[in-house]
Structures are given as C-alpha cells and as structure tokens.
Scaffold this motif. Structure first.
Motif, short mmCIF file in Angstrom:
data_model
loop_
_atom_site.label_atom_id
_atom_site.label_comp_id
_atom_site.label_asym_id
_atom_site.label_seq_id
_atom_site.Cartn_x
_atom_site.Cartn_y
_atom_site.Cartn_z
N TRP A 68 -6.55 -21.18 -12.35
CA TRP A 68 -7.24 -21.95 -11.00
C TRP A 68 -6.10 -21.58 -10.02
O TRP A 68 -4.93 -20.90 -10.38
N GLU A 69 -7.16 -20.72 -9.43
CA GLU A 69 -6.41 -21.12 -7.85
C GLU A 69 -7.62 -21.80 -6.63
O GLU A 69 -8.44 -21.58 -6.99
N GLN A 70 -6.82 -22.40 -6.01
CA GLN A 70 -7.52 -23.58 -5.40
C GLN A 70 -6.77 -22.53 -3.35
O GLN A 70 -6.04 -22.15 -3.53
N LYS A 71 -7.90 -22.90 -2.96
CA LYS A 71 -7.35 -22.68 -1.27
C LYS A 71 -8.19 -23.90 -0.85
O LYS A 71 -9.18 -23.96 -0.65
N TYR A 72 -7.24 -24.23 0.13
CA TYR A 72 -7.45 -25.30 0.62
C TYR A 72 -7.57 -24.77 2.15
O TYR A 72 -8.13 -24.14 2.46
#
Length: 537
Positions: free
Chosen positions: A43-47
C-alpha cells in the motif's frame, strides 16, 4: 547551403548535449534493467502535503506508531491501522527554557513504543541553534527533555538512540574551536552518564558531516563511523568511551555502515552520480572484500536482515542484497525518500517527502536455500573435548531451518579437529582450523581453536555466542567436561537469562527471542558456571 564545417559543428553540439544529459541523469539500475525482481507494494498512503513522518514502528496490533511534524514547529504522534490509514493523531509543541519553539528534525523509536524527538531551537539569534531532545511515550506524552547547551559555542546532534540497557547513546559535533567529534551516553531519564571526545578538527573537516553513527557491538563495546565526502573514519570504543582503535578509509564516497551478526561491518558508499560500493571489514577494521553494485543513488541507510543479507536505502528507493552483496530485489523509481525502515515481519516502510508512506514486502521466491550459517563464527575447545555445532539455512526470504543433519561437513585439518556427519567437532591437538558445511551448492565456514589439554572439570554451553531472531526458539545444550568425558547436563543445570525482556529460557534449554537487543545466558552445574552473550535481531 550545408557545408562540412556546419555538419561538424552540429555533430559536436549534439555529442556535447548528450554528455550533459548523461551527467544530469545518471543511469539508475532497476529491476527490469537486470531482470531482478521488484518488491511487492502492499500500500501507499499520502497524508497532508505539509505532514512529514520522521520515523515509524509497529504498534503490536498490526498497525503503526508514527512520529513527525505537520508544520515547522507542530509535532504529531499518530497511530495508523495495518493499511496505513490514520486512526488518531496527537498534536503539540515543544518549548525550550528560553521560551522559543523547538523544531524537530528527526525521531528515533524506543522499545516501549515511544520516540526520542530530536531537534533544535534558536538561542540568542536565529542562526545560533541549540540541540534539543525529548522522550515521549506512544501517546505523545512528554516523559523528559533536555538541551545540549555548551559553555562556549554550539553543537550539532547527529544521532541519538536507545541502548540495550535502556540508556541512550549519541554522536555530536561541538563547534567550539577547535571543533570536535564526541560520543556520549545518557541515563534513562536523560541525564548525562559520560561524554568523550574522539577527534579534534577544523571547520572544513567536521562541519556538515554526511553521517556520524554509533552502534553497540557484540562485545559490549561501541562502533562509531564518521563520513564526509570521500573520507570515512572509524572508531571502536569501550562502554565508558575509551578509544580502543581508530582507522581511516579514503577514496570512499559518503558512506553508511551496517553491523553484521558476526561482529563485522558492511560499508555502503555512494553519492548521486557514482556507483554504489560495498566494503566488508572485520572487527579490526581490515577490508575483507569489496563489491560494485553497478547502480547510482545517494545511500541513506543500511541494515542487516534476518537472513544475513542487507537492506540498503537510497534517496530513490530500496534494494536488498544477500550476504555476498548480490542484488536479490530492487525498486529505485521513487523520489525524495527520507528513511527506510525494516519491520519485525521483514516488511519495509519507506518514508518520503510530501507526506508519503509506502509499505513493501519481499517478492515471492521458490522454496530454495538462500544461505546457510553456523551458529557461531568461532569455537574454542580443548584437546579431547567434543562440541556440537548447529547449521541454520534460510529458505525463501526469511524461513529459518535447522539443517545440521543435512549438510556435508569438512575440516581443513582433520588431525587437529575432526567433525562428524552430525556436526560434532572434537579437538585432537593444539592448533587452528576452519570447518565448513555445504548444502545445495552453498557453503558456511567457522574457525575452531584448540587450546591446551582437556580440563579436569569444566562447564560450557554449545556455543560461545548465540544469535536468534524475535520469536525464534533455539535449543541450547549445557556440557560438563570431566577429564576426557563430556556429558550433556542441560536439564540438570540452572539456566538464567540476564534480561528476560530480550530472551527467555526454560529448564529444558529452549531459548526464545522476545525483543531485539543483547543480553547474556548463564548456566550453573555442580558448582561451575558459564556465561555467554545472546543477540536477538
């Protein structure tokens, strides 16, 4: 009208332009360019764009604890679920004694789930900065803080981390003329135990180091590495900061150093436009071998993995090499990576600018042996003494199996040490030999020292040092020597772990790794006692 002169001019211009573009965009080795597998992006999260994560550690429930900043001075301690989605965030400021706000620049995890927050604050003017450290728990509650003030000049704090005994070790550069590199140790409450100077130097030598790191060694000493441009300086120091040896390595690009399970060191060197070089050195700082990985990209971290290989982080991504430096998998098509973190489950977290956090796992591999190793780099025994060895194989990426009964053994001099099909070694006469084990074309080796005659009565464990991973169970044996007779007395002995939060041991000799760290195991029998070191990784 075209002329030969005009044609040559245009050709020279094109060649010059290609050369410039080659310099600006150096070749990057990727998985596809060499048919090397890429890791799996789970997964990849961009806050928030303004949110920066300095460090991450597992929460124990499959999720993660995060530490970082949202703006220049606003600190966040956050909790994320197993997919990286934020569940809760605690925001706060830190203020120095002079009333000015602290800017946090990095973080280091602690074993209790909290973090060390490392930053600085302006003293009199906004170009005179004082290092500042705060310890917070997993909820972001402040436990203690301290300022690294100096009577004259200022300081740059490069690294601060928790030691195995709950204290803290750090590296720092003091700016008072002459400038100096120092290392120190703090109590669990942040108060100073000691600080020792390793080197004095000029501004050009010590200002803005590429890396200044410190690690505890298996011998309960410390290893310090200072890298700047093409110079790398290494120190081995005692627990009280006394210099044991000092070594210089030149012609190396900015470097990071990873300590190996056997007490050796892997140096990884590269900047933006040069090949990445691996240099393997022993405990005395002597070079054993080097390897060119054939890829570019500034290296930011290196860490040994459970299978004896290395996880190397760069500004562009991450790659995994085996113990011999051969690339196993790689992904370097990201940008502005700030930290690469190896998790307990062998997964990898990448932290990047603009609030990005990426979870990777190793590519699936067939159930083949990747590497094998003895349970110790060296063994000591007396003439007539018999000792068993254990050979462990790594299958796939991290499946550890005892293969002692499956390998082919050999001794470099059977007249000094013999080794049977089960891996039992016997000292026959004084000397030093190398024993080897072979499985599926892979080889492991260890040194055996035979010293003196067999003692009348002695007690020993089946290894001079144990290494196991968190969650791994390892069976140990206690051996009683009386004259030329050796007897396994494990169940009749008293076995004690010096720190049960790192490793536990039961009455049958089953030792279990609980948390990363270093401790000792003591066995007592018939009035005799033996103690060896235990490393949990």
């Amino acid at each position: 009208m075209k002329t030969a002169s005009a044609h040559r001019t245009r050709t020279i211009l094109i060649i010059w332009l290609i050369a410039v573009l080659t310099i600006i965009s150096p070749p990057i080795l990727t998985a596809s360019s060499k048919s090397i597998e890429a890791p799996i992006v789970e997964w990849e999260q961009k806050y928030d764009t303004f949110m920066k994560v300095h460090h991450v550690q597992g929460s124990g429930s499959g999720g993660y604890h995060l530490a970082g900043v949202t703006t220049r001075d606003v600190i966040h301690i956050s909790k994320a679920d197993p997919a990286g989605y934020l569940e809760q965030t605690h925001l706060f400021y830190l203020t120095a004694d002079n009333g000015k706000r602290v800017t946090i620049k990095s973080a280091s995890p602690t074993r209790d789930g909290g973090f060390l927050l490392i930053g600085e604050f302006p003293e009199l003017f906004y170009f005179d900065f004082v290092p500042f450290v705060a310890k917070v728990n997993a909820a972001g509650e402040l436990e203690w803080s301290r300022e690294f003030t100096r009577d004259i000049g200022y300081a740059d704090l490069y690294e601060l981390k928790e030691d195995v005994d709950g204290s803290y070790i750090y590296t720092i550069v003091n700016t008072e003329e002459p400038m100096s590199i120092a290392v120190g140790k703090l109590n669990p409450d942040g108060s100073t135990i000691w600080e020792e100077t390793l080197k004095y130097g000029t501004f050009s030598e010590l200002w803005s180091m590429d890396k200044l790191s410190i690690e505890r060694t298996p011998e309960n000493e410390y290893f310090v590495a200072a890298s700047k441009r093409e110079k790398l300086e290494l120190w081995r120091i005692s627990e009280s900061g006394e210099i044991l040896w000092n070594k210089f390595l030149n012609n190396l690009k900015p470097s990071v150093v990873a300590q190996t399970q056997g007490g050796h060191y892997m140096i990884v060197s590269s900047d933006y436009h040069t090949d990445t070089i691996l240099t393997y050195i022993d405990t005395a700082g002597e070079t054993l071998w080097t390897r060119n990985l054939g890829m570019h990209g500034k290296v930011i971290s290196a860490e040994q993995t459970r299978d004896g290989g290395y996880l190397i982080g760069t500004l562009k991504g991450v790659l995994k090499v085996n113990s011999e430096g051969a690339i196993q998998w790689i992904k370097t098509d990201w940008d502005r990576i700030s930290r690469v973190i190896l998790l307990e489950d062998n997964g990898v977290i990448l932290l990047a600018d603009y609030g990005r956090m990426i979870k990777l796992s190793a590519p699936s591999v067939s159930d083949q042996v990747q590497s094998i190793m003895f349970d110790s780099d060296s063994y000591n025994l007396s003439v007539g003494q018999r000792l068993d060895t254990v050979v462990t194989a790594v299958y796939g990426q991290s499946d550890l199996r005892n293969v002692s009964g499956q390998v082919m053994y050999a001794s470099s001099d059977p007249s000094v040490v013999s080794i049977d099909a089960a891996g039992n070694i016997t000292g026959l006469q004084l000397g030093e030999v190398t024993i080897t084990a072979e499985l599926s074309g892979l080889t492991a080796s260890s040194i055996v020292y035979v010293n003196g005659s067999s003692p009348q009565a002695s007690l020993l464990l089946d290894s001079n040092e144990y290494r196991l991973s968190v969650g791994q169970t390892l069976e140990v044996a206690v051996i009683y020597n009386s004259g030329e007779q050796s007897t396994v007395v494990t169940t009749d002995s008293v076995l004690i772990s010096a720190n049960s939060s790192i490793v536990t041991v039961d009455s049958d000799g089953n030792m279990i790794g609980v948390n990363k760290g270093r401790t000792t195991l003591t066995a007592s029998y018939n009035g005799l006692e033996v103690t060896v070191a235990v490393d949990v990784y």
